[in-house]
Design an enzyme around this catalytic site. Structure first.
Site, mmCIF file in Angstrom:
data_model
loop_
_atom_site.group_PDB
_atom_site.id
_atom_site.type_symbol
_atom_site.label_atom_id
_atom_site.label_comp_id
_atom_site.label_asym_id
_atom_site.label_seq_id
_atom_site.Cartn_x
_atom_site.Cartn_y
_atom_site.Cartn_z
ATOM 1 N N GLU A 1 1.455 -8.309 -12.671
ATOM 2 C CA GLU A 1 2.511 -9.303 -12.497
ATOM 3 C C GLU A 1 3.396 -8.870 -11.343
ATOM 4 O OE1 GLU A 1 2.340 -8.002 -15.742
ATOM 5 O OE2 GLU A 1 1.288 -9.682 -16.682
ATOM 6 N N TYR B 1 -0.763 -7.195 -2.375
ATOM 7 C CA TYR B 1 -1.791 -7.627 -3.326
ATOM 8 C C TYR B 1 -2.746 -8.639 -2.682
ATOM 9 C CZ TYR B 1 1.370 -5.340 -6.595
ATOM 10 O OH TYR B 1 2.169 -4.419 -7.227
HETATM 11 C C1 LIG Z 1 5.199 -2.726 -2.782
HETATM 12 C C2 LIG Z 1 5.077 -1.302 -2.238
HETATM 13 C C3 LIG Z 1 4.415 -0.420 -3.287
HETATM 14 C C4 LIG Z 1 4.212 -1.339 -0.964
HETATM 15 O O1 LIG Z 1 4.078 0.001 -0.495
HETATM 16 P P1 LIG Z 1 4.107 0.335 1.074
HETATM 17 O O2 LIG Z 1 3.751 1.763 1.231
HETATM 18 O O3 LIG Z 1 5.400 -0.106 1.634
HETATM 19 O O4 LIG Z 1 2.963 -0.643 1.611
HETATM 20 P P2 LIG Z 1 1.935 -0.323 2.797
HETATM 21 O O5 LIG Z 1 2.655 0.317 3.932
HETATM 22 O O6 LIG Z 1 0.764 0.388 2.227
HETATM 23 O O7 LIG Z 1 1.494 -1.785 3.229
HETATM 24 C C5 LIG Z 1 0.374 -2.376 2.643
HETATM 25 C C6 LIG Z 1 0.359 -3.842 3.022
HETATM 26 O O8 LIG Z 1 1.498 -4.466 2.469
HETATM 27 C C7 LIG Z 1 1.962 -5.425 3.403
HETATM 28 N N1 LIG Z 1 3.255 -5.001 3.910
HETATM 29 C C8 LIG Z 1 3.734 -3.752 4.073
HETATM 30 N N2 LIG Z 1 4.984 -3.792 4.579
HETATM 31 C C9 LIG Z 1 5.306 -5.089 4.711
HETATM 32 C C10 LIG Z 1 6.462 -5.792 5.153
HETATM 33 N N3 LIG Z 1 7.572 -5.147 5.594
HETATM 34 N N4 LIG Z 1 6.460 -7.135 5.111
HETATM 35 C C11 LIG Z 1 5.366 -7.793 4.698
HETATM 36 N N5 LIG Z 1 4.229 -7.169 4.277
HETATM 37 C C12 LIG Z 1 4.211 -5.868 4.285
HETATM 38 C C13 LIG Z 1 0.976 -5.528 4.501
HETATM 39 O O9 LIG Z 1 -0.036 -6.423 4.141
HETATM 40 C C14 LIG Z 1 0.428 -4.143 4.504
HETATM 41 O O10 LIG Z 1 -0.829 -4.069 5.048
HETATM 42 P P3 LIG Z 1 -1.006 -3.774 6.636
HETATM 43 O O11 LIG Z 1 -0.082 -2.628 6.942
HETATM 44 O O12 LIG Z 1 -2.451 -3.447 6.778
HETATM 45 O O13 LIG Z 1 -0.594 -5.041 7.309
HETATM 46 C C15 LIG Z 1 6.466 -0.715 -1.841
HETATM 47 O O14 LIG Z 1 7.084 -1.611 -0.962
HETATM 48 C C16 LIG Z 1 7.397 -0.439 -3.016
HETATM 49 O O15 LIG Z 1 7.366 0.627 -3.615
HETATM 50 N N6 LIG Z 1 8.268 -1.413 -3.342
HETATM 51 C C17 LIG Z 1 9.246 -1.227 -4.439
HETATM 52 C C18 LIG Z 1 8.579 -1.226 -5.794
HETATM 53 C C19 LIG Z 1 7.786 -2.491 -6.014
HETATM 54 O O16 LIG Z 1 8.227 -3.585 -5.672
HETATM 55 N N7 LIG Z 1 6.589 -2.335 -6.604
HETATM 56 C C20 LIG Z 1 5.712 -3.465 -6.903
HETATM 57 C C21 LIG Z 1 6.002 -4.001 -8.255
HETATM 58 S S1 LIG Z 1 4.982 -5.426 -8.608
#
Ligand SMILES: CC(C)(COP(=O)(O)OP(=O)(O)OC[C@H]1O[C@@H](n2cnc3c(N)ncnc32)[C@H](O)[C@@H]1OP(=O)(O)O)[C@@H](O)C(=O)NCCC(=O)NCCS
Length: 112
Positions: A68, A80
């Site tokens: 979710e 996702y």
């Molecule tokens: C969601 C989360 C886990 C993503 O982790 P992250 O290390 O920042 O993500 P990544 O750097 O691996 O990015 C993976 C993909 O996400 C997307 N993404 C990353 N940063 C982004 C941004 N600023 N805006 C839009 N998309 C983004 C892109 O598709 C990216 O792929 P790409 O780099 O090949 O284009 C992180 O932002 C987080 O911990 N957020 C707070 C907790 C949370 O919301 N968890 C999810 C609960 S459902």
């Protein structure tokens, strides 16, 4: 962890910088949470952790993963989608929000 869920962590040096929690029941896995420390976000670590969680679930016998996510959590939704998850449902008022409640998008994907 005491409930038997699968927890993975990412560390840099001695610091914990990311984690994921997956609950698996027979052939279904549910990603309960994933998080990367704010300072380390946007560097591909969330993708790395999600890939790892998916392969662990698959090795454990899961053929599908559910999760979710809040519609307002654009970064997570993007992550996702990037991994082939698609929306299959909506849970009304699933999450507490600053004012009232926020829906939860239900996503799933097969684990081939
Ligand atoms: C969601 C989360 C886990 C993503 O982790 P992250 O290390 O920042 O993500 P990544 O750097 O691996 O990015 C993976 C993909 O996400 C997307 N993404 C990353 N940063 C982004 C941004 N600023 N805006 C839009 N998309 C983004 C892109 O598709 C990216 O792929 P790409 O780099 O090949 O284009 C992180 O932002 C987080 O911990 N957020 C707070 C907790 C949370 O919301 N968890 C999810 C609960 S459902």
């Amino acid at each position: 962890m005491s409930s038997g869920h699968s927890v993975s962590v990412l560390r840099q040096g001695g610091d914990l910088i990311g984690f994921s929690v997956v609950m698996s029941v027979i052939d279904e896995a549910h990603l309960l949470n994933i998080g990367i420390c704010k300072h380390y976000q946007g560097q591909g670590l969330g993708a790395r952790l999600l890939r790892h969680a998916m392969s662990c679930a698959q090795l454990g016998g899961a053929s599908r993963m559910f999760l979710e996510v809040r519609p307002s959590n654009e970064r997570a939704v993007e992550l996702y989608h990037h991994f082939g998850f698609r929306q299959i449902g909506l849970r009304k008022g699933y999450y507490p929000a600053t004012t009232g409640r926020e829906d939860g998008l239900v996503f799933d994907r097969e684990l081939p």
